[in-house]
Write a protein that holds these residues in place. Structure first.
Motif, PDB file in Angstrom:
ATOM      1  N   HIS A  74     -13.440  19.174   0.534  1.00  0.00           N
ATOM      2  CA  HIS A  74     -12.752  19.790   1.388  1.00  0.00           C
ATOM      3  C   HIS A  74     -11.092  19.884   1.165  1.00  0.00           C
ATOM      4  CE1 HIS A  74     -16.419  19.942   4.010  1.00  0.00           C
ATOM      5  NE2 HIS A  74     -16.758  18.757   3.548  1.00  0.00           N
ATOM      6  N   GLY A  75     -10.906  19.445   0.186  1.00  0.00           N
ATOM      7  CA  GLY A  75      -9.493  19.334  -0.290  1.00  0.00           C
ATOM      8  C   GLY A  75      -9.516  18.549  -1.707  1.00  0.00           C
ATOM      9  N   ILE A  76      -8.344  18.779  -2.330  1.00  0.00           N
ATOM     10  CA  ILE A  76      -7.888  18.312  -3.652  1.00  0.00           C
ATOM     11  C   ILE A  76      -6.640  17.805  -3.719  1.00  0.00           C
ATOM     12  CG2 ILE A  76      -9.903  19.614  -5.093  1.00  0.00           C
ATOM     13  CD1 ILE A  76      -7.717  21.874  -5.617  1.00  0.00           C
ATOM     14  N   PRO A  77      -6.334  17.156  -4.684  1.00  0.00           N
ATOM     15  CA  PRO A  77      -7.068  16.376  -5.582  1.00  0.00           C
ATOM     16  C   PRO A  77      -8.191  15.214  -4.984  1.00  0.00           C
ATOM     17  CG  PRO A  77      -5.122  15.305  -5.703  1.00  0.00           C
ATOM     18  CD  PRO A  77      -4.918  16.332  -4.609  1.00  0.00           C
ATOM     19  N   VAL A  78      -9.272  15.229  -5.654  1.00  0.00           N
ATOM     20  CA  VAL A  78     -10.183  14.147  -5.649  1.00  0.00           C
ATOM     21  C   VAL A  78     -10.712  13.478  -6.936  1.00  0.00           C
ATOM     22  CG1 VAL A  78     -12.396  13.615  -4.869  1.00  0.00           C
ATOM     23  CG2 VAL A  78     -11.285  15.149  -3.500  1.00  0.00           C
ATOM     24  N   PHE A  79     -10.600  12.404  -6.935  1.00  0.00           N
ATOM     25  CA  PHE A  79     -10.977  11.451  -8.149  1.00  0.00           C
ATOM     26  C   PHE A  79     -12.557  10.831  -7.635  1.00  0.00           C
ATOM     27  CE2 PHE A  79      -6.510  11.615  -8.044  1.00  0.00           C
ATOM     28  CZ  PHE A  79      -6.017  12.048  -9.234  1.00  0.00           C
ATOM     29  N   MET A  80     -13.387  11.298  -8.283  1.00  0.00           N
ATOM     30  CA  MET A  80     -14.976  10.706  -7.915  1.00  0.00           C
ATOM     31  C   MET A  80     -15.444   9.970  -9.067  1.00  0.00           C
ATOM     32  SD  MET A  80     -17.843  12.962  -6.155  1.00  0.00           S
ATOM     33  CE  MET A  80     -16.751  13.559  -4.812  1.00  0.00           C
ATOM     34  N   PHE A  81     -16.019   8.700  -8.630  1.00  0.00           N
ATOM     35  CA  PHE A  81     -16.252   7.546  -9.677  1.00  0.00           C
ATOM     36  C   PHE A  81     -17.965   7.832  -9.767  1.00  0.00           C
ATOM     37  CE2 PHE A  81     -12.420   6.412  -7.669  1.00  0.00           C
ATOM     38  CZ  PHE A  81     -11.630   6.245  -8.549  1.00  0.00           C
ATOM     39  N   PHE A  82     -18.292   7.358 -10.978  1.00  0.00           N
ATOM     40  CA  PHE A  82     -19.786   7.640 -11.465  1.00  0.00           C
ATOM     41  C   PHE A  82     -20.115   6.471 -12.257  1.00  0.00           C
ATOM     42  CE2 PHE A  82     -18.412  11.931 -10.293  1.00  0.00           C
ATOM     43  CZ  PHE A  82     -19.774  12.343  -9.438  1.00  0.00           C
ATOM     44  N   HIS A  83     -21.195   6.001 -12.255  1.00  0.00           N
ATOM     45  CA  HIS A  83     -21.528   5.021 -13.314  1.00  0.00           C
ATOM     46  C   HIS A  83     -23.075   5.285 -13.637  1.00  0.00           C
ATOM     47  CE1 HIS A  83     -23.017   0.941 -14.772  1.00  0.00           C
ATOM     48  NE2 HIS A  83     -22.143   1.234 -15.574  1.00  0.00           N
ATOM     49  N   ALA A 130      -7.601   0.003  -6.201  1.00  0.00           N
ATOM     50  CA  ALA A 130      -8.622  -0.418  -5.286  1.00  0.00           C
ATOM     51  C   ALA A 130      -9.584   0.393  -5.254  1.00  0.00           C
ATOM     52  CB  ALA A 130      -7.710  -0.338  -4.051  1.00  0.00           C
ATOM     53  N   ALA A 131      -9.537   1.758  -5.429  1.00  0.00           N
ATOM     54  CA  ALA A 131     -10.775   2.637  -5.473  1.00  0.00           C
ATOM     55  C   ALA A 131     -11.558   2.277  -6.618  1.00  0.00           C
ATOM     56  CB  ALA A 131     -10.402   4.145  -5.160  1.00  0.00           C
ATOM     57  N   VAL A 132     -10.993   2.336  -7.520  1.00  0.00           N
ATOM     58  CA  VAL A 132     -11.671   1.988  -9.014  1.00  0.00           C
ATOM     59  C   VAL A 132     -12.298   0.788  -8.977  1.00  0.00           C
ATOM     60  CG1 VAL A 132     -11.301   1.403 -11.444  1.00  0.00           C
ATOM     61  CG2 VAL A 132     -10.074   3.370 -10.429  1.00  0.00           C
ATOM     62  N   GLY A 133     -11.524  -0.424  -8.168  1.00  0.00           N
ATOM     63  CA  GLY A 133     -12.286  -1.896  -8.015  1.00  0.00           C
ATOM     64  C   GLY A 133     -13.439  -1.794  -7.343  1.00  0.00           C
ATOM     65  N   ASN A 134     -13.509  -1.062  -6.285  1.00  0.00           N
ATOM     66  CA  ASN A 134     -14.668  -0.860  -5.264  1.00  0.00           C
ATOM     67  C   ASN A 134     -15.497  -0.012  -6.025  1.00  0.00           C
ATOM     68  OD1 ASN A 134     -13.945  -2.094  -3.106  1.00  0.00           O
ATOM     69  ND2 ASN A 134     -12.791  -0.647  -2.259  1.00  0.00           N
ATOM     70  N   PRO A 181     -20.568  -6.732  -3.124  1.00  0.00           N
ATOM     71  CA  PRO A 181     -20.002  -6.051  -1.821  1.00  0.00           C
ATOM     72  C   PRO A 181     -18.634  -5.609  -2.215  1.00  0.00           C
ATOM     73  CG  PRO A 181     -20.199  -8.305  -1.710  1.00  0.00           C
ATOM     74  CD  PRO A 181     -20.966  -8.235  -3.195  1.00  0.00           C
ATOM     75  N   LEU A 182     -18.229  -4.577  -1.325  1.00  0.00           N
ATOM     76  CA  LEU A 182     -16.828  -3.821  -1.726  1.00  0.00           C
ATOM     77  C   LEU A 182     -15.740  -5.006  -1.146  1.00  0.00           C
ATOM     78  CD1 LEU A 182     -17.641  -0.308  -0.649  1.00  0.00           C
ATOM     79  CD2 LEU A 182     -17.829  -1.372  -2.589  1.00  0.00           C
ATOM     80  N   ALA A 183     -14.601  -4.729  -1.722  1.00  0.00           N
ATOM     81  CA  ALA A 183     -13.325  -5.367  -1.395  1.00  0.00           C
ATOM     82  C   ALA A 183     -12.967  -5.151  -0.048  1.00  0.00           C
ATOM     83  CB  ALA A 183     -12.539  -5.607  -2.390  1.00  0.00           C
TER      84      ALA A 183
END
Length: 141
Positions: free
Chosen positions: A97-106, A125-129, A138-140
């Motif tokens: 719904h807006g940018i920038p967005v950094f999305m994580f995948f594994h 912190a987002a990368v760590g989670n 569990p998430l931090a």
């Protein structure tokens, strides 16, 4: 009078600074190849930087990352980037719904996102989670 080069003079679009993409080895993706590009990362954590041409906040994020690149590199991410204005199907697919967005995948699984650039601490912190989630932990807080 400015002595800085005019990006439009060499055919480049204004407000389209690719230095961050180059500095972090970000591969450009589209709706046609994003899944294969994420799969190509193997066991690495993937970060897809969704951005758009003439997006002020996207340019500010890139400038901030370039101003202090070592902490970003230390996160050891496999980087991809996508211009959602050129590939609107990605915005729809990932609910942007807006940018920038950094999305994580594994390993093809979406693990989370960081919306906007709120500094290195928030991004780390987002990368760590995302790493915790990839490991089934569990998430931090």
């Amino acid at each position: 009078m400015s002595t800085s080069p005019d990006p439009a003079a060499d055919g480049a679009a204004p407000h389209l600074d690719h230095r961050a993409f180059d500095a972090f080895g970000m591969r450009e993706v589209s709706g046609d190849d994003i899944d294969a590009a994420i799969a190509d990362a193997g066991d690495k954590l993937v970060c897809v930087f969704f951005w758009g041409v003439d997006c002020f906040n996207c340019e500010m994020a890139k400038k901030a990352m370039l101003a202090n690149p070592e902490p970003v590199r230390a996160l050891d991410l496999h980087w991809l980037h996508a211009n959602v204005y050129a590939h609107p199907e990605l915005g729809k697919r990932f609910g942007l719904h807006g940018i920038p967005v950094f999305m994580f995948f594994h390993k093809g699984k979406k693990l989370g996102r960081a919306t906007g650039w709120h500094g290195q601490g928030q991004f780390a912190a987002a990368v760590g989670n995302a790493r915790l989630k990839a490991g089934g932990k569990p998430l931090a807080g």
